[in-house]
Motif scaffolding. Sequence first.
Motif, PDB file in Angstrom:
ATOM      1  N   ALA A 159       3.808   5.366  -5.860  1.00  0.00           N
ATOM      2  CA  ALA A 159       4.736   4.394  -5.291  1.00  0.00           C
ATOM      3  C   ALA A 159       4.305   2.963  -5.610  1.00  0.00           C
ATOM      4  O   ALA A 159       5.112   2.130  -6.023  1.00  0.00           O
ATOM      5  N   VAL A 160       3.006   2.662  -5.422  1.00  0.00           N
ATOM      6  CA  VAL A 160       2.595   1.266  -5.644  1.00  0.00           C
ATOM      7  C   VAL A 160       2.667   0.908  -7.130  1.00  0.00           C
ATOM      8  O   VAL A 160       2.987  -0.227  -7.470  1.00  0.00           O
ATOM      9  N   SER A 161       2.415   1.890  -7.996  1.00  0.00           N
ATOM     10  CA  SER A 161       2.481   1.549  -9.420  1.00  0.00           C
ATOM     11  C   SER A 161       3.912   1.160  -9.792  1.00  0.00           C
ATOM     12  O   SER A 161       4.129   0.226 -10.567  1.00  0.00           O
ATOM     13  N   ILE A 194      -2.308 -10.618  -9.231  1.00  0.00           N
ATOM     14  CA  ILE A 194      -2.152  -9.327  -8.574  1.00  0.00           C
ATOM     15  C   ILE A 194      -3.542  -8.717  -8.437  1.00  0.00           C
ATOM     16  O   ILE A 194      -4.294  -8.689  -9.409  1.00  0.00           O
ATOM     17  N   ALA A 195      -3.898  -8.286  -7.234  1.00  0.00           N
ATOM     18  CA  ALA A 195      -5.201  -7.646  -7.045  1.00  0.00           C
ATOM     19  C   ALA A 195      -4.996  -6.192  -6.677  1.00  0.00           C
ATOM     20  O   ALA A 195      -4.152  -5.875  -5.839  1.00  0.00           O
ATOM     21  N   ILE A 196      -5.745  -5.328  -7.338  1.00  0.00           N
ATOM     22  CA  ILE A 196      -5.735  -3.910  -6.942  1.00  0.00           C
ATOM     23  C   ILE A 196      -7.151  -3.578  -6.493  1.00  0.00           C
ATOM     24  O   ILE A 196      -8.094  -3.665  -7.290  1.00  0.00           O
ATOM     25  N   GLY A 226      -5.553   0.248  -2.997  1.00  0.00           N
ATOM     26  CA  GLY A 226      -5.518   1.570  -3.616  1.00  0.00           C
ATOM     27  C   GLY A 226      -6.548   1.694  -4.726  1.00  0.00           C
ATOM     28  O   GLY A 226      -7.319   0.768  -4.974  1.00  0.00           O
ATOM     29  N   ASP A 227      -6.528   2.839  -5.393  1.00  0.00           N
ATOM     30  CA  ASP A 227      -7.495   3.122  -6.440  1.00  0.00           C
ATOM     31  C   ASP A 227      -6.983   2.561  -7.769  1.00  0.00           C
ATOM     32  O   ASP A 227      -5.936   2.973  -8.276  1.00  0.00           O
ATOM     33  N   ALA A 228      -7.730   1.619  -8.336  1.00  0.00           N
ATOM     34  CA  ALA A 228      -7.258   0.902  -9.523  1.00  0.00           C
ATOM     35  C   ALA A 228      -7.087   1.838 -10.719  1.00  0.00           C
ATOM     36  O   ALA A 228      -6.148   1.688 -11.498  1.00  0.00           O
ATOM     37  N   GLU A 248       0.832  -1.200   0.000  1.00  0.00           N
ATOM     38  CA  GLU A 248       0.000   0.000   0.000  1.00  0.00           C
ATOM     39  C   GLU A 248       0.864   1.246   0.000  1.00  0.00           C
ATOM     40  O   GLU A 248       2.069   1.162   0.191  1.00  0.00           O
ATOM     41  N   GLY A 249       0.249   2.369  -0.256  1.00  0.00           N
ATOM     42  CA  GLY A 249       1.010   3.613  -0.318  1.00  0.00           C
ATOM     43  C   GLY A 249       0.409   4.516  -1.377  1.00  0.00           C
ATOM     44  O   GLY A 249      -0.716   4.295  -1.821  1.00  0.00           O
TER      45      GLY A 249
END
Lengths: 258, 347
Positions: A240-242, B310-312, B330-332, A235-236
Motif C-alpha cells: 500500500a505505501v509503495s 521522502i523518508a522511508i 516501514g521496511d525500506a 504507514e501501512g
Amino acid sequence: MKQVPAGSSGSIDPVTKRLKREGIESVINPYDTYALEEALLLRDQFGGTVTALSMGPSRAEKILRDALALSADRAILLSDRKFAGSDTWSTSYILSEAVRKTGNTDLVICGKQAIDGDTAQVGPGIAAHLEWMQAAYVSAIDITGDLLSAERMDEHGTDRIILKTPAVITVVKDINKPRLKTLKGMLESRNREIEIWDFDYLKCDESLTGLDGSPTRVVRTALPPPRDNSTIRIEGSSGAVSLEIMKFLREKMIIEQD
Amino acid sequence: MKIINADDYGKYRNIWIIAEPGSAGGIINPVTHEIAGRGRQLADLRGAELWILVTGNLGGRTDYGKDFFYADRVVIADDSRVSGFHDETESALIKRLIDKYRPEVVLFSATARGRSLAPRVAVLSDAGLTADCTSLDIEKGSGNLLQTRPAFGGNIIATIKSEKHRPQMATVRPGVMKNFIVDRSSFNPGFKGPDVIIERYEEPEILLLKKILGTEKRRGAVHSIAESEFIISGGRGMGSADNFRIIEKFASLAGGAPAASRGAVDAGWVPYSYQIGQTGQTVQAKCYIACGISGQIQHLVGMQACEYIIAINRDPGAPIMKMADVAVTGDAVEILTKMSDQLECSE
Ligand SMILES: Cc1cc2nc3c(=O)[nH]c(=O)nc-3n(C[C@H](O)[C@H](O)[C@H](O)COP(=O)(O)OP(=O)(O)OC[C@H]3O[C@@H](n4cnc5c(N)ncnc54)[C@H](O)[C@@H]3O)c2cc1C
Ligand SMILES: Nc1ncnc2c1ncn2[C@@H]1O[C@H](COP(=O)(O)O)[C@@H](O)[C@H]1O
C-alpha cells in the motif's frame, strides 16, 4: 596537528545555543593522525627527525604527548594569549613562523582538514607564507633527493606530480594506516619535553596574530533554520505505501505518468 | 598585512569569479555558472560589474563571452605551457591580476582545486577567506560581503565578514547555488554581453610550474549526483551491500541517481563518491528519497535544500521523519522492491 573536541562536531548547549567546549575531551584531529604517520614512515625510511607542531591552548599538550608516544622526535606547542582567536590566515602565519624558526624543515605535512572548522585552508596557507610548493589531498608520496612525487586527488581522479622540497602537503586518509600507541611508547613519552613557544619566543608580527590580526571575523552564529514544511505521515503494508509513494512521485512529476 | 584605509575602500570594485576548469582543456565546469549566477545578483546589488577569470591551457579559445553572456567582463589568460593544476603558478597569476584590477570580491568553487588555490591566493593578497560558503549576501550600507557557512558539523551556521581587508574572498560549495544559474532565455535581451580582456601568464609564474607526470581519471564516468533532480539515497538501514543494489535498481528505472549516507559508505556498500552531507556532496534536487537513513545533522546539511524529501524508515521517531515532507514508516528494502516492480510492470 590540531586538537579538536572529541565526538568531532561537539554538541550544542540547548540553553545558550553555543558550542559546548567544557568537559569535552580533546583529541588529535583525525586527519592529522595520517599526517603524523606519514612523517614517521618517511623518517623510518630516509632518516631525519619528526617534529609534532601544534598551536592551541595548553591542554593541546595532550595530543603532542600522544605524538611523542607514537615516536615523534620533538614536540612543540605554540601557545600564547596573543594567538587566541586567530583565523586560518593568522593560524597559518603563526605556524609558518614556527616552521621557519626550526630552520631545517624539508617537509610540512598537514591533515586534509580539521573536523571542527573544516576549512582545509591552513596547509596551503602555510605554504604560501613560506613561499614553498604545495600539494593538497595527497594520497601517496615518494621521495628521491629533494624531489617529492605525490598522488593528488580531486573530484575526477588522481594526478601524479613532482614537487621540489621544501614543500607542504595535506594528506587524505587513503595515504596510510596509522600505528597504535604502545604501552612502552606511552611510558617513555611521559617524561619527555614538550617545548612551549610563546609569542615573545617566536617574535612574530603582532598585527598578524589573534583576533585582531585576523582578516575574517565571525559576526553571527545561529542554529540551522528548520525546514519550512509540514510532514505527511504514511504507514501501512509495503504494497500500500509503495503505491502511495509512486502516486506522490507522479503527481509532483518526478517520474513520468504512465 | 595591508589593512584597508577608509579612503581606499572605493578603489576595490566588482565581483570576480574564478572559473573552474571542466573535464578537458578550455571547457568550463558548470559549477562556475552556479556561483557566477549569484555573483551577477551581488554585482547588481552593489552597483558593480561581474568579471569572470578563465585561465589555464585553453587551446586558443577566446569565445568565453558566449558561455558568460550575463557577465560584464571575461578575463582570459591562456598558455599552452600550463597543463593541469599548478597551485603556485595559478596563485601568482591571480594575485597579480588582483593587484592590477582590484576586485572587491573574489569567489572560487569549493572543489579540490579551488580549496587548494584560494588559501594560497588569500595569503599572497592579504585577504580574508571563508571556506565552503553556502550563502552569500551584501550587507546594506557597508557593502561588506556576508559569508555564511555551516560550522561544527552543521550544528551551527556562522556568518563571517572581512571588513578591513580587500578583496573579500570565499569558496562556494558546488550545488548550493544551483538556483541562481542565469537562464539564457529570460535574461535581459538588451544586455550587451561581456568585454573580453586578454591577459598573459608571465615568465616568473611559468617558472613555478611543477611537473605533472600523468593524470588518471577514475574508472567509469564521474558519479555526478549533484546534477540529478531525483536522488534515491540509502543508509545503514538498508542492511547489506546486496540490499543496497535495490537503491541502484530503482534509481536506474526511475531515471534518478543513487546516493548514500556515511553509514552506508562506512559499511563499504558504496564508494565515498556516493556520500551526501557535510563531508560529502551537497545536493539541491527536486526530490530526495532517504531510505534507512536516520537523519543526523551532518547528513541533513547536504540534502535539506531539496524540494521534496521522502523518508522511508522503520522507526517513526527517527529525526529524518520529522523534517521530511513525506514520512513513510516501514521496511525500506521491501517498499523499494515493490516500487521497482511497479515501474518494471508499467514498462
Ligand atoms: C565530522 C563528521 C562528518 C560527517 N559527515 C557526514 C556526511 O557527510 N554524510 C553523512 O551521511 N554522515 C556524516 N556523518 C555521520 C553522521 O553523523 C551519521 O553517523 C550518519 O549519517 C548515519 O548514517 P545512517 O543514517 O545511514 O545510519 P544510522 O544512523 O545507523 O541510521 C540507520 C537508520 O535506518 C533505519 N532502519 C534500519 N533498518 C531499516 C529498514 N529495514 N528499513 C527502513 N529503515 C531502517 C533505522 O531506524 C535508522 O534510523 C558525519 C559525522 C561526523 C562526526
Ligand atoms: N592550530 C593548529 N595547529 C597545528 N596545525 C593546525 C592547526 N590548525 C590547522 N592545522 C593543520 O592544518 C590542517 C587543516 O586545518 P583547517 O584548515 O583548520 O581545516 C589540519 O589538519 C592540521 O594539520
